[in-house]
Design a protein around this motif. Structure first.
Motif, PDB file in Angstrom:
ATOM      1  N   ALA A 212      -9.096  12.496  -3.465  1.00 52.42           N
ATOM      2  CA  ALA A 212      -9.181  11.113  -2.586  1.00 52.42           C
ATOM      3  C   ALA A 212     -10.746  10.659  -2.820  1.00 52.42           C
ATOM      4  O   ALA A 212     -10.895   9.420  -2.998  1.00 52.42           O
ATOM      5  CB  ALA A 212      -8.828  11.311  -1.312  1.00 52.42           C
TER       6      ALA A 212
ATOM      7  N   VAL B 257       0.892  -1.172  -0.069  1.00 55.91           N
ATOM      8  CA  VAL B 257       0.013  -0.175  -0.197  1.00 55.91           C
ATOM      9  C   VAL B 257       0.978   1.296  -0.125  1.00 55.91           C
ATOM     10  O   VAL B 257       2.179   1.215   0.536  1.00 55.91           O
ATOM     11  CB  VAL B 257      -0.979   0.026   1.269  1.00 55.91           C
ATOM     12  CG1 VAL B 257      -0.030   0.259   2.528  1.00 55.91           C
ATOM     13  CG2 VAL B 257      -2.018   1.007   1.238  1.00 55.91           C
TER      14      VAL B 257
ATOM     15  N   PRO C 163      -3.581   0.171  -3.530  1.00 61.39           N
ATOM     16  CA  PRO C 163      -4.327   1.013  -2.629  1.00 61.39           C
ATOM     17  C   PRO C 163      -3.311   2.300  -2.083  1.00 61.39           C
ATOM     18  O   PRO C 163      -2.333   2.152  -1.927  1.00 61.39           O
ATOM     19  CB  PRO C 163      -4.997   0.240  -1.415  1.00 61.39           C
ATOM     20  CG  PRO C 163      -4.051  -0.784  -1.290  1.00 61.39           C
ATOM     21  CD  PRO C 163      -3.494  -1.131  -2.601  1.00 61.39           C
ATOM     22  N   VAL C 164      -3.979   3.431  -1.985  1.00 61.43           N
ATOM     23  CA  VAL C 164      -3.348   4.569  -1.713  1.00 61.43           C
ATOM     24  C   VAL C 164      -3.954   5.391  -0.480  1.00 61.43           C
ATOM     25  O   VAL C 164      -5.345   5.466  -0.394  1.00 61.43           O
ATOM     26  CB  VAL C 164      -3.262   5.532  -2.735  1.00 61.43           C
ATOM     27  CG1 VAL C 164      -2.596   6.895  -2.277  1.00 61.43           C
ATOM     28  CG2 VAL C 164      -2.344   5.067  -3.896  1.00 61.43           C
ATOM     29  N   ILE C 165      -3.123   5.837   0.511  1.00 63.29           N
ATOM     30  CA  ILE C 165      -3.422   6.640   1.468  1.00 63.29           C
ATOM     31  C   ILE C 165      -2.893   8.042   1.308  1.00 63.29           C
ATOM     32  O   ILE C 165      -1.558   7.980   1.351  1.00 63.29           O
ATOM     33  CB  ILE C 165      -3.172   6.032   3.091  1.00 63.29           C
ATOM     34  CG1 ILE C 165      -3.686   4.770   3.190  1.00 63.29           C
ATOM     35  CG2 ILE C 165      -3.664   7.057   3.794  1.00 63.29           C
ATOM     36  CD1 ILE C 165      -3.101   4.137   4.256  1.00 63.29           C
ATOM     37  N   TYR C 166      -3.478   9.128   1.022  1.00 63.57           N
ATOM     38  CA  TYR C 166      -3.039  10.276   1.004  1.00 63.57           C
ATOM     39  C   TYR C 166      -2.777  10.887   2.332  1.00 63.57           C
ATOM     40  O   TYR C 166      -3.981  11.079   3.164  1.00 63.57           O
ATOM     41  CB  TYR C 166      -4.063  11.309  -0.029  1.00 63.57           C
ATOM     42  CG  TYR C 166      -4.015  11.043  -1.301  1.00 63.57           C
ATOM     43  CD1 TYR C 166      -2.891  11.283  -2.152  1.00 63.57           C
ATOM     44  CD2 TYR C 166      -5.187  10.454  -2.071  1.00 63.57           C
ATOM     45  CE1 TYR C 166      -2.981  11.009  -3.508  1.00 63.57           C
ATOM     46  CE2 TYR C 166      -5.134  10.140  -3.337  1.00 63.57           C
ATOM     47  CZ  TYR C 166      -3.968  10.555  -4.039  1.00 63.57           C
ATOM     48  OH  TYR C 166      -4.305  10.121  -5.462  1.00 63.57           O
TER      49      TYR C 166
ATOM     50  N   GLU D 158     -11.193   9.059  -6.286  1.00 68.08           N
ATOM     51  CA  GLU D 158     -10.307   7.772  -6.278  1.00 68.08           C
ATOM     52  C   GLU D 158     -10.752   6.735  -5.280  1.00 68.08           C
ATOM     53  O   GLU D 158     -10.382   5.601  -5.147  1.00 68.08           O
ATOM     54  CB  GLU D 158      -8.945   8.234  -6.092  1.00 68.08           C
ATOM     55  CG  GLU D 158      -8.249   9.090  -7.194  1.00 68.08           C
ATOM     56  CD  GLU D 158      -6.747   9.322  -7.147  1.00 68.08           C
ATOM     57  OE1 GLU D 158      -6.174   8.584  -5.981  1.00 68.08           O
ATOM     58  OE2 GLU D 158      -6.026   9.870  -7.565  1.00 68.08           O
ATOM     59  N   ASN D 159     -11.663   7.143  -4.336  1.00 68.96           N
ATOM     60  CA  ASN D 159     -12.036   6.211  -3.242  1.00 68.96           C
ATOM     61  C   ASN D 159     -10.949   5.973  -2.522  1.00 68.96           C
ATOM     62  O   ASN D 159     -10.707   4.604  -2.047  1.00 68.96           O
ATOM     63  CB  ASN D 159     -12.687   4.967  -3.805  1.00 68.96           C
ATOM     64  CG  ASN D 159     -13.544   4.238  -2.769  1.00 68.96           C
ATOM     65  OD1 ASN D 159     -13.954   4.820  -1.913  1.00 68.96           O
ATOM     66  ND2 ASN D 159     -13.444   2.965  -2.873  1.00 68.96           N
ATOM     67  N   ALA D 160     -10.119   6.852  -2.220  1.00 71.57           N
ATOM     68  CA  ALA D 160      -8.679   6.622  -1.509  1.00 71.57           C
ATOM     69  C   ALA D 160      -9.082   7.269   0.051  1.00 71.57           C
ATOM     70  O   ALA D 160      -9.919   8.031   0.221  1.00 71.57           O
ATOM     71  CB  ALA D 160      -7.468   7.186  -2.034  1.00 71.57           C
ATOM     72  N   GLU D 161      -8.128   6.861   1.106  1.00 65.89           N
ATOM     73  CA  GLU D 161      -8.420   7.362   2.317  1.00 65.89           C
ATOM     74  C   GLU D 161      -7.300   8.609   2.452  1.00 65.89           C
ATOM     75  O   GLU D 161      -6.507   8.758   1.650  1.00 65.89           O
ATOM     76  CB  GLU D 161      -7.813   6.380   3.231  1.00 65.89           C
ATOM     77  CG  GLU D 161      -9.094   5.440   3.348  1.00 65.89           C
ATOM     78  CD  GLU D 161      -8.674   4.486   4.469  1.00 65.89           C
ATOM     79  OE1 GLU D 161      -8.322   4.721   5.655  1.00 65.89           O
ATOM     80  OE2 GLU D 161      -9.299   3.234   4.512  1.00 65.89           O
TER      81      GLU D 161
ATOM     82  N   ASN E 267       1.208  10.730  -9.942  1.00 62.88           N
ATOM     83  CA  ASN E 267       0.146   9.571 -10.534  1.00 62.88           C
ATOM     84  C   ASN E 267       0.789   9.415 -12.066  1.00 62.88           C
ATOM     85  O   ASN E 267       0.612   8.454 -12.547  1.00 62.88           O
ATOM     86  CB  ASN E 267      -1.193  10.215 -10.237  1.00 62.88           C
ATOM     87  CG  ASN E 267      -1.630   9.730  -9.031  1.00 62.88           C
ATOM     88  OD1 ASN E 267      -0.854   8.994  -8.058  1.00 62.88           O
ATOM     89  ND2 ASN E 267      -2.682  10.261  -8.650  1.00 62.88           N
TER      90      ASN E 267
ATOM     91  N   ARG F   4      -6.218   1.237 -11.059  1.00 62.54           N
ATOM     92  CA  ARG F   4      -7.386   0.910 -10.104  1.00 62.54           C
ATOM     93  C   ARG F   4      -8.560   1.821 -10.372  1.00 62.54           C
ATOM     94  O   ARG F   4      -9.655   1.281  -9.998  1.00 62.54           O
ATOM     95  CB  ARG F   4      -6.947   1.179  -8.702  1.00 62.54           C
ATOM     96  CG  ARG F   4      -6.638   2.685  -8.555  1.00 62.54           C
ATOM     97  CD  ARG F   4      -6.309   2.853  -6.912  1.00 62.54           C
ATOM     98  NE  ARG F   4      -5.854   4.176  -6.549  1.00 62.54           N
ATOM     99  CZ  ARG F   4      -4.716   4.695  -6.538  1.00 62.54           C
ATOM    100  NH1 ARG F   4      -3.575   4.058  -7.156  1.00 62.54           N
ATOM    101  NH2 ARG F   4      -4.593   5.838  -6.279  1.00 62.54           N
TER     102      ARG F   4
END
Length: 368
Positions: free
Chosen positions: A230, A99, A204-207, A233-236, A129, A182
């Motif tokens: 985020a 991750v 998966p990515v967490i900003y 992108e459905n990221a946290e 990105n 993704r």
């Protein structure tokens, strides 16, 4: 998927500072690009208040929390996918993690150089990105071309090509636009088909928004911009002040740390949130063993059955698995003692098909 987290981002956004605070291990941090060349690796204890409560109710000589690996990877720049700024070397390191914690600078400070001489989270995220997408594009294109040009092939290989080539072409079309793989929302079987490519943009990515001291409890405009990205992108998102986290890391006692956080109006360290977020995104869960000698948190993959979980402790436990005595820590917290847990019928004997749950307290019976 690797069970670790890579800290990535542009140079001078605070990656090494955050890594050092996380691991209490000194990663080199300097006010110039590429001061980190070889990845720094450190083990981080997973914060878990449940283990603290278990220790209160079952006194023990030794307490061992679960641990999780973080990797501090040097900053990427525009052109990294073509080798700029040692890009190929850094991108290879990113492929090996499970991750990504993408650190984004969300603070103004004229004393700290920004590689692009401006604070622009949207542009910074786009730069990273795009480079990750182009790196993946090179990987996927090479696989596609090799398969497409293959000469005489057997029936099995022909069937594989008929399935995989269209999938690779779908991924290539997205990557050519600088978009993330993704974003396609691939099906489970499609993900399995390309798993051996280790695509960075499927991770998966967490900003991680690195802010100044004035914005640890209230979003500034930069953080709001990151949250918008985020969401798409459905990221946290985790908000951290690297400077504050460094100060907390240097404090000796938990009491001092708690008082410091209270003074800032924070319930917990931002780094604790990051560790837990990365841990759970990877499908990692925790079970406990408890006794007078040792209380310990162990990591297992969600969906593991009892024998597999026993194997986390020792391979002999899995090979010779017979049964497991199980109750959930919530039952201990409610009834206060293991004896009461037993009297209330919450202690169970489970066999090989039992799917272990997060928070289970377990004792294994095995025969070697």
């Amino acid at each position: 998927m690797s069970l670790n987290c890579g800290i990535v981002g542009l140079p001078n956004v605070g990656k090494s500072t955050i890594f050092s605070a996380l691991t209490s291990a000194p990663a080199e941090a300097a006010n110039y690009p590429f001061c980190t060349i070889d990845p720094n690796v450190g083990m981080v204890n997973v914060p878990d208040s449940r283990l603290d409560k278990i220790v209160e109710l079952i006194p023990t000589e030794k307490v061992i929390p679960a641990a999780f690996e973080f990797v501090d990877i040097a900053g990427l720049v525009a052109g990294a996918s073509k080798g700029e700024g040692l890009g190929n070397r850094f991108l290879a390191s990113i492929r090996e993690v499970g991750v990504l914690a993408h650190v984004v600078r969300c603070f103004e400070n004229s004393d700290i150089i920004h590689v692009n001489n401006k604070i622009d989270p949207i542009d910074d995220i786009s730069t990273i990105n795009i480079e990750l997408a182009f790196s993946d594009l090179d990987t996927v294109t090479k696989r596609h071309d090799k398969m497409a040009k293959s000469g005489r092939i057997n029936k099995d290989q022909k069937k594989l090509n008929e399935t995989l080539l269209p999938l690779l072409e779908k991924i290539i079309a997205v990557l050519e636009e600088g978009q993330l793989a993704r974003s396609i929302n691939l099906k489970e079987e499609e993900l399995e088909a390309v798993a051996d490519l280790h695509l960075i943009t499927l991770k998966p990515v967490i900003y991680v928004c690195n802010v100044d001291e004035d914005h640890v409890s209230e979003d500034n405009d930069y953080v709001k911009q990151v949250r918008e990205i985020a969401t798409k992108e459905n990221a946290e998102v985790v908000v951290i002040c690297g400077k504050i986290e460094s100060e907390i890391a240097e404090m000796d006692s938990q009491e001092d740390k708690n008082e410091f956080l209270d003074a800032l109006g924070l319930k917990e360290s931002g780094l604790n949130q990051l560790v837990r977020s990365a841990y759970h995104i990877l499908g990692m869960r925790t079970f406990f063993t408890a006794g007078s000698d040792e209380n310990r948190a162990w990591t297992f993959k969600a969906g593991f059955k009892a024998p597999q979980t026993a194997g986390v402790i020792h391979t002999d436990f899995e090979k010779g698995f017979i049964k497991a005595e199980v109750y959930n820590c919530k039952d201990l917290f409610e009834f206060k003692t293991e004896q009461k847990v037993k009297e209330k019928g919450k202690l169970r004997i489970e066999g090989k098909d039992y799917v272990v749950q997060d928070g289970d307290v377990m004792h294994f019976r095995f025969n070697v």
